[in-house]
Design a protein around this motif. Structure first.
Motif, mmCIF file in Angstrom:
data_model
loop_
_atom_site.group_PDB
_atom_site.id
_atom_site.type_symbol
_atom_site.label_atom_id
_atom_site.label_comp_id
_atom_site.label_asym_id
_atom_site.label_seq_id
_atom_site.Cartn_x
_atom_site.Cartn_y
_atom_site.Cartn_z
ATOM 1 N N ARG A 189 -0.224 9.419 3.676
ATOM 2 C CA ARG A 189 -1.418 8.978 4.413
ATOM 3 C C ARG A 189 -1.969 10.095 5.288
ATOM 4 N NH1 ARG A 189 2.332 4.693 2.893
ATOM 5 N NH2 ARG A 189 1.034 2.872 2.548
ATOM 6 N N PRO A 212 -3.264 0.761 -6.415
ATOM 7 C CA PRO A 212 -2.466 0.886 -5.200
ATOM 8 C C PRO A 212 -0.983 0.728 -5.496
ATOM 9 C CG PRO A 212 -3.955 -1.033 -5.095
ATOM 10 C CD PRO A 212 -4.164 -0.385 -6.406
ATOM 11 N N PRO A 234 -0.709 -8.769 8.153
ATOM 12 C CA PRO A 234 -1.503 -9.662 9.011
ATOM 13 C C PRO A 234 -0.659 -10.805 9.564
ATOM 14 C CG PRO A 234 -2.178 -9.866 6.705
ATOM 15 C CD PRO A 234 -1.144 -8.785 6.759
ATOM 16 N N HIS A 259 -8.373 1.657 11.507
ATOM 17 C CA HIS A 259 -7.300 2.121 10.619
ATOM 18 C C HIS A 259 -7.128 1.224 9.408
ATOM 19 C CE1 HIS A 259 -6.050 5.544 12.923
ATOM 20 N NE2 HIS A 259 -6.309 4.831 13.998
ATOM 21 N N ARG A 260 -7.696 0.033 9.465
ATOM 22 C CA ARG A 260 -7.722 -0.873 8.315
ATOM 23 C C ARG A 260 -8.603 -2.055 8.714
ATOM 24 N NH1 ARG A 260 -3.096 -0.469 10.261
ATOM 25 N NH2 ARG A 260 -2.369 0.664 8.446
ATOM 26 N N GLN A 307 -6.065 10.241 6.759
ATOM 27 C CA GLN A 307 -7.133 9.491 6.074
ATOM 28 C C GLN A 307 -8.188 9.071 7.086
ATOM 29 O OE1 GLN A 307 -4.943 7.095 2.611
ATOM 30 N NE2 GLN A 307 -4.729 6.134 4.581
ATOM 31 N N THR A 317 -7.068 -5.436 -1.317
ATOM 32 C CA THR A 317 -6.037 -6.237 -1.989
ATOM 33 C C THR A 317 -6.204 -7.695 -1.591
ATOM 34 O OG1 THR A 317 -4.552 -4.349 -1.935
ATOM 35 C CG2 THR A 317 -3.521 -6.486 -2.261
ATOM 36 N N ASN A 339 -1.068 -11.579 -3.710
ATOM 37 C CA ASN A 339 0.290 -11.268 -3.236
ATOM 38 C C ASN A 339 0.275 -10.595 -1.869
ATOM 39 O OD1 ASN A 339 1.250 -12.176 -5.698
ATOM 40 N ND2 ASN A 339 0.974 -10.149 -6.617
ATOM 41 N N LEU A 340 -0.514 -11.156 -0.978
ATOM 42 C CA LEU A 340 -0.584 -10.555 0.360
ATOM 43 C C LEU A 340 0.703 -10.826 1.140
ATOM 44 C CD1 LEU A 340 -4.213 -11.520 1.395
ATOM 45 C CD2 LEU A 340 -3.356 -9.233 0.890
ATOM 46 N N ALA A 341 1.193 -9.814 1.805
ATOM 47 C CA ALA A 341 2.354 -9.998 2.681
ATOM 48 C C ALA A 341 1.824 -10.422 4.040
ATOM 49 C CB ALA A 341 3.116 -8.690 2.796
ATOM 50 N N ASN A 397 5.712 -1.737 0.309
ATOM 51 C CA ASN A 397 5.218 -0.368 0.504
ATOM 52 C C ASN A 397 3.840 -0.359 1.174
ATOM 53 O OD1 ASN A 397 5.142 2.363 0.436
ATOM 54 N ND2 ASN A 397 4.598 2.537 -1.727
ATOM 55 N N ILE A 398 3.758 -1.060 2.297
ATOM 56 C CA ILE A 398 2.499 -1.157 3.045
ATOM 57 C C ILE A 398 2.767 -0.841 4.518
ATOM 58 C CG2 ILE A 398 1.297 -2.850 1.598
ATOM 59 C CD1 ILE A 398 2.486 -5.038 3.415
ATOM 60 N N LEU A 409 -7.506 2.120 4.497
ATOM 61 C CA LEU A 409 -8.266 3.373 4.406
ATOM 62 C C LEU A 409 -8.028 4.045 3.060
ATOM 63 C CD1 LEU A 409 -7.937 4.922 7.988
ATOM 64 C CD2 LEU A 409 -9.588 3.273 7.103
ATOM 65 N N SER A 410 -6.804 3.896 2.522
ATOM 66 C CA SER A 410 -6.550 4.532 1.222
ATOM 67 C C SER A 410 -7.369 3.851 0.126
ATOM 68 C CB SER A 410 -5.054 4.528 0.868
ATOM 69 O OG SER A 410 -4.563 3.223 0.783
HETATM 70 P P1 ATP Z 1 -2.057 3.743 6.433
HETATM 71 O O1 ATP Z 1 -2.674 2.468 6.910
HETATM 72 O O2 ATP Z 1 -0.633 3.909 6.820
HETATM 73 O O3 ATP Z 1 -2.892 4.958 6.764
HETATM 74 P P2 ATP Z 1 -2.943 2.948 3.788
HETATM 75 O O4 ATP Z 1 -4.379 3.227 4.138
HETATM 76 O O5 ATP Z 1 -2.505 3.309 2.395
HETATM 77 O O6 ATP Z 1 -1.989 3.658 4.821
HETATM 78 P P3 ATP Z 1 -1.512 0.437 3.604
HETATM 79 O O7 ATP Z 1 -1.538 -0.681 4.600
HETATM 80 O O8 ATP Z 1 -0.219 1.135 3.431
HETATM 81 O O9 ATP Z 1 -2.687 1.399 4.043
HETATM 82 O O10 ATP Z 1 -2.031 -0.130 2.197
HETATM 83 C C1 ATP Z 1 -1.556 0.322 0.939
HETATM 84 C C2 ATP Z 1 -2.095 -0.632 -0.151
HETATM 85 O O11 ATP Z 1 -1.541 -1.933 0.041
HETATM 86 C C3 ATP Z 1 -3.605 -0.817 -0.138
HETATM 87 O O12 ATP Z 1 -4.064 -0.922 -1.470
HETATM 88 C C4 ATP Z 1 -3.834 -2.128 0.599
HETATM 89 O O13 ATP Z 1 -4.983 -2.834 0.164
HETATM 90 C C5 ATP Z 1 -2.559 -2.894 0.256
HETATM 91 N N1 ATP Z 1 -2.132 -3.729 1.404
HETATM 92 C C6 ATP Z 1 -2.287 -3.472 2.712
HETATM 93 N N2 ATP Z 1 -1.737 -4.442 3.474
HETATM 94 C C7 ATP Z 1 -1.239 -5.360 2.615
HETATM 95 C C8 ATP Z 1 -0.553 -6.621 2.777
HETATM 96 N N3 ATP Z 1 -0.276 -7.101 3.973
HETATM 97 N N4 ATP Z 1 -0.177 -7.280 1.657
HETATM 98 C C9 ATP Z 1 -0.432 -6.776 0.428
HETATM 99 N N5 ATP Z 1 -1.062 -5.617 0.209
HETATM 100 C C10 ATP Z 1 -1.497 -4.905 1.277
#
Ligand code: ATP
Length: 378
Positions: A192, A377, A272, A341-342, A214, A243, A246-248, A267-268, A358-359
């Motif tokens: 990131r 992702p 929320p 940041h998101r 990012q 995304t 399958n939200l965490a 891997n997130i 942001l990614s």
């Molecule tokens: P960072 O926020 O650390 O700069 P990032 O921008 O990659 O990194 P992440 O939150 O790690 O953000 O998200 C990685 C991927 O997982 C993205 O495609 C995002 O849409 C998805 N994602 C983010 N949060 C969740 C969640 N709670 N459940 C499922 N998928 C998620």
């Protein structure tokens, strides 16, 4: 988060939406919804993905906007992203992990480059993921607390091996290479942030110039390319950004340890926090782990998410929301004005719909429509 640069004076705190009323006392943080002030609400347009349709003016503008952004990223270098003056805190690899935590907290940063002073070499980046790995180690080997206290930053790779996690390759880039290359390398390695590493003319040794994130790159794009981002009129639903499956998620009463586990499994870096009606109350972020383990207080990880969120720094900017009907243009406007940041994607009743990281945005800007280059992702 972006942490090696001084605080961004241009960022402004934006008005909270009505949904803040749903937040429990003690967790009252501002919610900011682009749709609530950036443009009139419209019903998201539904598009058929099955039939090939002739390109609409909105599609053409979108493509033109993306092309403008990519050309911009190819003409600018990583040096251009750096502010005129900035500080860089580099930590010696020999430092105790426990001490590194205090240094990060004292300086209000959440990551730092590491320096191997024995070999005078750049030794990778320290991020909140490393602390999460230490926590996992502590959970897997609870009798080793004494050792955990003695670990140094140079032991981080051994910790990764012991808990069986995959080491994120630390890619770096020369600061005068095109910014597009820095973004592309960073996204492909799933990091990131990316360190800018130069070679010192006199000693021939590596020098870490800075680290760009990012957040910093998207801010740079948002501030400097309004003529291109204003063409991105398609809604995030239309371009399927973010995304939604399958939200965490977690509850205020879940333990911090459980949420860390969710982050590792998915891997997130953000989960929320919702109530029983799926209403968004907050977001627990990987960086929220740092104050929880300050001073080696690993037992505090058994405390609840709600308690952990009260330890956030006073200047915490709040969480940001958007709806599926928001245009990418308005998301960029929010990034331009705020420290985002998101974004949590919500419906009109503030119920959780998805997560926009942001990614997700950066990948779309760089690779959408490019054959074979747009990877899903993690
Ligand atoms: P960072 O926020 O650390 O700069 P990032 O921008 O990659 O990194 P992440 O939150 O790690 O953000 O998200 C990685 C991927 O997982 C993205 O495609 C995002 O849409 C998805 N994602 C983010 N949060 C969740 C969640 N709670 N459940 C499922 N998928 C998620």
């Amino acid at each position: 988060m972006d942490e090696v640069e001084p605080k961004d004076g241009a960022d402004s705190r934006l008005p909270a939406s009505n949904a803040a009323a749903n937040i429990r006392p003690g967790h009252a943080l501002p919610f900011v919804a682009p749709s609530s002030y950036l443009r009139p609400k419209t019903k998201p347009r539904t598009i058929s993905m099955s039939e090939p349709t002739p390109m609409s003016p909105i599609d053409e503008e979108q493509i033109q906007g993306l092309k403008g952004l990519r050309d911009f990223l190819k003409k600018r270098t990583s040096y251009d992203v750096l502010p005129l003056s900035f500080r860089l805190i580099v930590l010696d690899n020999d430092l105790l992990i426990k001490k590194s935590l205090n240094i990060l907290i004292q300086n209000g940063i959440v990551s730092a480059p590491l320096w191997d002073s024995q070999n005078s070499r750049f030794a990778g980046l320290l991020t909140s993921t490393d602390y999460i790995n230490v926590i996992q180690y502590y959970c897997q080997f609870p009798n080793e607390l004494d050792n955990v206290e003695k670990f140094r930053l140079s032991n981080l790779r051994e910790i990764e091996k012991a808990i069986g996690v995959h080491t994120i390759e630390t890619v770096s880039v020369h600061p005068s290479r095109p910014l597009f290359e820095a973004c592309s390398r960073m996204l492909k390695s799933r990091a990131r942030r990316i360190p800018l590493v130069d070679i010192d003319d006199e000693t021939g040794r590596e020098t870490v110039v800075s680290v760009i994130t990012q957040y910093r790159i998207l801010k740079f794009i948002a501030v400097n390319t309004e003529q291109h981002t204003s063409l991105l009129k398609k809604t995030i639903q239309e371009i399927r950004l973010g995304t939604y499956k399958n939200l965490a998620t977690c509850k205020m009463t879940d333990s911090v340890l459980d949420v860390i586990n969710l982050m590792v499994v998915h891997n997130i870096s953000a989960v929320p926090v919702i109530d029983k009606n799926n209403t968004v109350l907050n977001v627990f972020e990987a960086v929220d782990v740092i104050p929880c383990i300050k001073g080696g207080a690993y037992d505090e990880l058994k405390s609840t998410v709600g308690e952990a969120l009260t330890k956030r720094p006073e200047d915490f900017q709040g969480i940001y929301t958007c709806t599926e009907g928001d245009r990418l243009e308005s998301i960029f406007q929010t990034i331009r004005q705020s420290r985002v940041h998101r974004l949590v994607v919500v419906d009109d009743d503030h119920k959780l719909r998805g997560m926009l990281s942001l990614s997700d945005i950066l990948k779309y800007v760089l690779f959408h429509g490019e054959e074979g280059d747009y990877f899903p992702p993690s």
